[in-house]
Design an enzyme around this catalytic site. Structure first.
Site, PDB file in Angstrom:
ATOM      1  N   LEU A  64      35.619  24.991  48.358  1.00 16.51           N
ATOM      2  CA  LEU A  64      36.819  25.715  48.778  1.00 16.51           C
ATOM      3  C   LEU A  64      37.131  25.386  50.238  1.00 16.51           C
ATOM      4  O   LEU A  64      36.337  24.766  50.930  1.00 16.51           O
ATOM      5  CB  LEU A  64      36.591  27.227  48.636  1.00 16.51           C
ATOM      6  CG  LEU A  64      36.171  27.707  47.254  1.00 16.51           C
ATOM      7  CD1 LEU A  64      35.847  29.188  47.291  1.00 16.51           C
ATOM      8  CD2 LEU A  64      37.270  27.430  46.249  1.00 16.51           C
ATOM      9  N   ALA A  74      45.146  27.509  42.010  1.00 22.25           N
ATOM     10  CA  ALA A  74      44.316  28.704  42.146  1.00 22.25           C
ATOM     11  C   ALA A  74      43.134  28.604  41.208  1.00 22.25           C
ATOM     12  O   ALA A  74      42.757  29.542  40.554  1.00 22.25           O
ATOM     13  CB  ALA A  74      45.142  29.937  41.830  1.00 22.25           C
ATOM     14  N   SER A  75      42.553  27.403  41.130  1.00 21.89           N
ATOM     15  CA  SER A  75      41.480  27.197  40.165  1.00 21.89           C
ATOM     16  C   SER A  75      40.204  27.908  40.604  1.00 21.89           C
ATOM     17  O   SER A  75      39.213  27.910  39.910  1.00 21.89           O
ATOM     18  CB  SER A  75      41.189  25.706  40.010  1.00 21.89           C
ATOM     19  OG  SER A  75      40.883  25.144  41.260  1.00 21.89           O
ATOM     20  N   CYS A  76      40.280  28.525  41.768  1.00 24.46           N
ATOM     21  CA  CYS A  76      39.054  29.042  42.352  1.00 24.46           C
ATOM     22  C   CYS A  76      39.108  30.554  42.459  1.00 24.46           C
ATOM     23  O   CYS A  76      40.031  31.085  43.053  1.00 24.46           O
ATOM     24  CB  CYS A  76      38.907  28.455  43.732  1.00 24.46           C
ATOM     25  SG  CYS A  76      40.450  27.824  44.396  1.00 24.46           S
ATOM     26  N   LEU A  77      38.166  31.249  41.816  1.00 25.32           N
ATOM     27  CA  LEU A  77      38.187  32.704  41.840  1.00 25.32           C
ATOM     28  C   LEU A  77      36.888  33.316  42.292  1.00 25.32           C
ATOM     29  O   LEU A  77      35.872  32.715  42.159  1.00 25.32           O
ATOM     30  CB  LEU A  77      38.514  33.211  40.445  1.00 25.32           C
ATOM     31  CG  LEU A  77      39.950  32.900  40.075  1.00 25.32           C
ATOM     32  CD1 LEU A  77      40.077  32.604  38.624  1.00 25.32           C
ATOM     33  CD2 LEU A  77      40.836  34.045  40.475  1.00 25.32           C
TER      34      LEU A  77
END
Lengths: 410, 102
Positions: free
Chosen positions: A193, B99-102
């Site tokens: 990220l 927004a593939s990251c949660l």
């Protein structure tokens, strides 16, 4: 007599067994739950095991003791689901038919996805802490480790409990300070990220904490391989980071049974309606917990909130009523920050974690997105809640399945 | 928020991603690319048009998915858009940050 079959007796499956056992007319419905394992692990405990905060016996019990008497526990390996004829085939040849299928097969690590990760040094200088064995081996390693470069690493998203790797870095800082050797350990947090977390406001708070604790962050790192011989990880852009001790969160995937059944996406997660939890491909298949592809965190709290809504939807499905598309992605997570403190975050699909009070608006006693001892006590108390309330499907007082907006500073 | 890009007023979010794809054109892409130190070649355009197509079909983009796309492998994707290829390429393509990251 009709039959509901639940695949998987982990957190989500066990909760559904308990909810449905209460809610369905047992003269009409048989409920079966299938799992091949004997033990139920309290997965949040994997974070504490490496630091000698929990003992193995704190986090493992048997599956049987949480399955209610009215539900039949079937032990065995599932070969595949055949949705066209409503069959579950077992590896030993048994065939189970269902009217409604609930898939709760979870997610697990797949270190084989990254070249070099599963080499000679696996669980020697390269560890995961997302399995009981990984966490326990890491504990033994840390007990005698003399220091060096500790790299805490996330391979790719999504992962279970996206805050756990950060918590691991914070607890490591605390642990080495207590052992009077913090100056001998360099901690680096490596993430694909762009910052510490996925949501902007929480990232700001967490980036700040990393700085305070002298934990270096390497962001935008998409790992290509692990070079165990030269002790470094390499990304697709050619960036290299060396380590003496690598604690990685490998790629997370859904269970192989999903792949064998042709029900999943490229990571074996099942395409699911994010509001109703019905599978997109089959009307009589529902998905709960980490097994689905919905854009919510893969966390026990999410499964807990989902369970309340899914139970309602199963009843509606049985009575031919339209399903409620009510699940809002609600997640509620304590974030251990070390030194006996923790943060709490509460968020959903549309609202990122913000500051405020929880569960009583304006009162608390828990503070959102702020470090406190009370939050840490909450996290420790949660283990008791998990074993004694959560798995049994008991509603947790004052905490609603959908997120509450009052008391939050949007 | 609004920003002047290639002589036009373009609606963007806080991070500079276009919020209205209809305002996107090749000149806009060229200028965003320049800001990110990327010089667009025919290969870049192929990837950009693939990303826009996926977005139109509501496919959630991820590095993994792009690696399996048969359009570009991950190594080349990184070479084309160094340091965070997914976030840079989507910005140039005028589509939301994944927004593939949660």
């Amino acid at each position: 007599m009709k039959r509901i079959v639940i695949l998987g007796a982990g957190t989500a499956g066990t909760m559904m067994a308990n909810h449905l056992n209460h809610e369905l007319k047992r003269a009409d419905w048989e409920i079966d739950i299938i799992d091949e394992r004997e033990e139920h692990y309290y997965q949040p405990g994997y974070l504490f095991l490496p630091f000698d905060i929990y003992e193995p016996e704190d986090i493992v019990k048997t599956i049987d003791e949480f399955i209610p008497k009215g539900v039949r526990l079937v032990k065995g390996k599932i070969d595949r689901v055949q949705p066209d004829n409503n069959h579950v085939l077992m590896a030993d040849g048994r065939v189970m038919n269902y009217d409604i299928l609930i898939i709760a097969t979870g997610a697990k690590i797949a270190p084989e996805e990254t070249p070099g990760m599963l080499g000679e040094e696996w669980h020697k200088t390269v560890f995961d802490f997302y399995t009981f064995e990984g966490a326990l081996n890491l504990r033994n390693k840390l007990r005698t480790w003399e220091g060096g470069k500790l790299v805490v690493h996330i391979t790719e998203m999504p992962i279970k409990c996206p805050v756990a790797p950060l918590e691991f870095a914070f607890l490591a800082d605390s642990y080495f300070q207590n052992k009077n050797m913090r100056d001998k350990v360099e901690i680096t947090f490596v993430t694909p990220l762009s910052g510490a977390f996925t949501k902007p406001k929480a990232t700001e708070a967490l980036d700040h904490l990393l700085q305070d604790k002298h934990i270096k962050i390497e962001s935008d790192f998409a790992i290509e391989s692990v070079d165990q011989e030269n002790k470094k990880i390499i990304d697709y852009g050619g960036r290299e980071i060396s380590y003496d001790l690598l604690v990685t969160v490998p790629t997370n995937k859904g269970d192989e049974v999903i792949e064998r059944s042709g029900l999943g996406d490229d990571l074996n997660f099942i395409p699911t309606n994010k509001g109703s939890l019905q599978s997109l491909a089959n009307k009589n298949i529902f998905v709960i917990g980490d097994a689905s592809n919905i854009p919510a965190s893969k966390a026990g709290s999410v499964a807990h909130f989902e369970a309340e809504i899914l139970t309602e939807n199963i009843k509606r499905y049985i009575h031919d009523e339209p399903l409620k598309e009510e699940f809002d992605g609600h997640a509620n997570c304590f974030i251990e920050t070390g030194h006996g403190k923790a943060l709490l975050i509460d968020f959903n699909y549309s609202h990122e974690p913000v500051e405020g009070t929880f569960p009583f608006p304006g009162v608390g006693p828990l503070r959102l997105l702020k470090e406190s001892r009370m939050n840490h006590m909450g996290k420790l108390a949660f283990r008791w809640i998990y074993w004694n309330m959560l798995l049994k499907g008991t509603h947790i007082p004052f905490v609603s399945a959908t997120m509450q907006e009052a008391g939050k500073e949007f | 928020m609004e920003k002047m890009i290639a002589g036009k007023t373009i609606a963007v979010n806080e991070e500079g991603y276009l919020t209205d794809f209809s305002q996107w054109d090749k000149a806009v892409a060229e200028e965003i690319a320049k800001e990110n130190n990327v010089e667009l070649t025919p290969r870049h355009w192929e990837v950009i048009s693939y990303l826009q197509g996926e977005h139109k079909n509501q496919v959630a983009l991820s590095i993994r998915k792009i690696g399996k796309s048969n359009v570009v492998d991950i190594k080349e994707f990184y070479a084309l858009f160094p340091n965070g290829p997914l976030k840079i390429s989507t910005k140039i393509a005028g589509i939301p940050k994944p927004a593939s990251c949660l």
